[in-house]
Design a protein around this motif. Structure first.
Motif, short mmCIF file in Angstrom:
data_model
loop_
_atom_site.label_atom_id
_atom_site.label_comp_id
_atom_site.label_asym_id
_atom_site.label_seq_id
_atom_site.Cartn_x
_atom_site.Cartn_y
_atom_site.Cartn_z
N LEU A 1 -1.82 14.45 -8.49
CA LEU A 1 -1.40 13.09 -8.15
C LEU A 1 -1.22 12.88 -6.65
O LEU A 1 -1.36 11.76 -6.16
N ASP A 2 -0.92 13.95 -5.93
CA ASP A 2 -0.67 13.78 -4.50
C ASP A 2 -1.91 13.96 -3.64
O ASP A 2 -1.83 14.11 -2.42
N ARG A 3 -3.09 13.91 -4.28
CA ARG A 3 -4.35 13.97 -3.54
C ARG A 3 -5.25 12.85 -4.02
O ARG A 3 -5.39 12.63 -5.21
N GLY A 4 -5.87 12.14 -3.09
CA GLY A 4 -6.76 11.06 -3.45
C GLY A 4 -6.03 9.74 -3.60
O GLY A 4 -4.84 9.70 -3.92
N ALA A 5 -6.75 8.64 -3.37
CA ALA A 5 -6.14 7.32 -3.40
C ALA A 5 -5.57 6.97 -4.77
O ALA A 5 -4.50 6.36 -4.87
N ALA A 6 -6.27 7.34 -5.84
CA ALA A 6 -5.84 6.97 -7.19
C ALA A 6 -4.45 7.51 -7.50
O ALA A 6 -3.57 6.79 -7.99
N GLY A 7 -4.24 8.80 -7.23
CA GLY A 7 -2.95 9.40 -7.50
C GLY A 7 -1.88 8.94 -6.53
O GLY A 7 -0.74 8.67 -6.93
N ARG A 8 -2.23 8.83 -5.28
CA ARG A 8 -1.24 8.41 -4.27
C ARG A 8 -0.76 6.98 -4.53
O ARG A 8 0.40 6.66 -4.27
N ALA A 9 -1.65 6.13 -5.03
CA ALA A 9 -1.24 4.76 -5.35
C ALA A 9 -0.20 4.75 -6.47
O ALA A 9 0.76 3.97 -6.45
N ILE A 10 -0.38 5.63 -7.43
CA ILE A 10 0.58 5.73 -8.54
C ILE A 10 1.93 6.22 -8.03
O ILE A 10 2.98 5.68 -8.38
N LEU A 11 1.92 7.25 -7.20
CA LEU A 11 3.17 7.78 -6.65
C LEU A 11 3.87 6.75 -5.79
O LEU A 11 5.10 6.62 -5.82
N ALA A 12 3.10 5.98 -5.01
CA ALA A 12 3.69 4.95 -4.16
C ALA A 12 4.35 3.87 -5.01
O ALA A 12 5.41 3.35 -4.66
N ALA A 13 3.73 3.54 -6.15
CA ALA A 13 4.27 2.49 -7.02
C ALA A 13 5.61 2.92 -7.62
O ALA A 13 6.47 2.08 -7.89
N ARG A 14 5.80 4.20 -7.85
CA ARG A 14 7.05 4.68 -8.41
C ARG A 14 8.22 4.42 -7.46
O ARG A 14 9.36 4.29 -7.91
N ALA A 15 7.94 4.33 -6.19
CA ALA A 15 9.00 4.12 -5.20
C ALA A 15 9.15 2.67 -4.81
O ALA A 15 10.03 2.33 -4.02
N LYS A 16 8.31 1.78 -5.37
CA LYS A 16 8.35 0.38 -4.99
C LYS A 16 9.12 -0.43 -6.03
O LYS A 16 9.19 -0.05 -7.19
N PRO A 17 9.67 -1.57 -5.64
CA PRO A 17 10.30 -2.46 -6.61
C PRO A 17 9.28 -2.95 -7.63
O PRO A 17 8.10 -3.07 -7.34
N VAL A 18 9.75 -3.22 -8.85
CA VAL A 18 8.88 -3.70 -9.91
C VAL A 18 8.21 -5.00 -9.48
O VAL A 18 8.85 -5.90 -8.96
N GLY A 19 6.90 -5.08 -9.70
CA GLY A 19 6.17 -6.30 -9.38
C GLY A 19 5.54 -6.30 -8.00
O GLY A 19 4.70 -7.14 -7.70
#
Length: 213
Positions: A134-152
């Motif tokens: 998950l911590d390599r490549g745009a696809a995984g990094r986008a998912i990890l970034a979303a976990r730290a962002k407010p919903v929506g």
């Protein structure tokens, strides 16, 4: 609860959700307290779910999610893939790059749907079933970034050369889809992702999320 719903089924599903949210399992007493029902009801629910291998109990009596849920889960990917394909086709043709839908699988990012553009002379070979951390490549990094962002709140992630030399990626997480954690993105043979690609990927991720709701 309404007249059209089943109280027993509702409780059984709540048991599964509670067990899915814990790594160490729950005892009958803990489930009884969380559900607000007596222990006898919990015993009956667990016995029924255990018959269908949806839960299992360890030697200490703690209930955990069983292997039966994996058989159910295998049917999710084809449904998600089918719902995502129209948006992925549009994205691939618009950008001229390989588009993909990626879902979380444990600690990995797993590509479950891939669409290649029809009009380009060359593009990145990226196949369904390809997985990476998950911590390599745009696809995984986008998912990890979303976990730290407010919903929506949706944003895109850009990477360069993390999975394949000379290839860049852009991806945006799926937001607001219950039970599905993933991203939509593109991978292209370029040193820098064109400016319009990021916002276009965000739009595609929203289209897929809408199709899955």
């Amino acid at each position: 609860m309404t007249a059209e719903t089943s109280q027993t089924l509702d409780r059984g599903l709540r048991v599964l959700k509670l067990l899915a949210d814990t790594d160490h399992g729950l005892t009958v007493t803990e489930l009884s307290n969380k559900l607000g029902v007596n222990r006898t009801v919990v015993y009956r629910l667990l016995a029924t779910l255990e018959q269908h291998t949806l839960i299992r109990r360890d030697l200490g009596g703690r209930a955990r999610v069983g292997l039966g849920v994996l058989r159910l889960g295998r049917q999710v990917h084809p449904l998600v893939r089918e719902a995502a394909l129209p948006a992925l086709r549009s994205l691939a043709e618009d950008i001229g790059a390989t588009a993909h839908l990626t879902l979380v699988d444990g600690t990995d990012a797993l590509a479950v749907a891939v669409v290649e553009p029809t009009w380009t002379d060359y593009h990145v070979a990226y196949r369904a079933g390809f997985r990476h951390p998950l911590d390599r490549g745009a696809a995984g990094r986008a998912i990890l970034a979303a976990r730290a962002k407010p919903v929506g709140e949706t944003a895109f992630t850009l990477t360069q050369g993390e999975l394949e030399a000379g290839a860049s990626g852009a991806a945006a997480a799926l937001m607001g889809v219950t039970g599905v954690e993933g991203s939509v993105g593109v991978v292209m043979l370029t040193d820098a992702v064109p400016e319009r690609v990021g916002p276009r990927v965000v739009d595609a991720a929203r289209e897929v999320a809408d199709a899955l709701r």
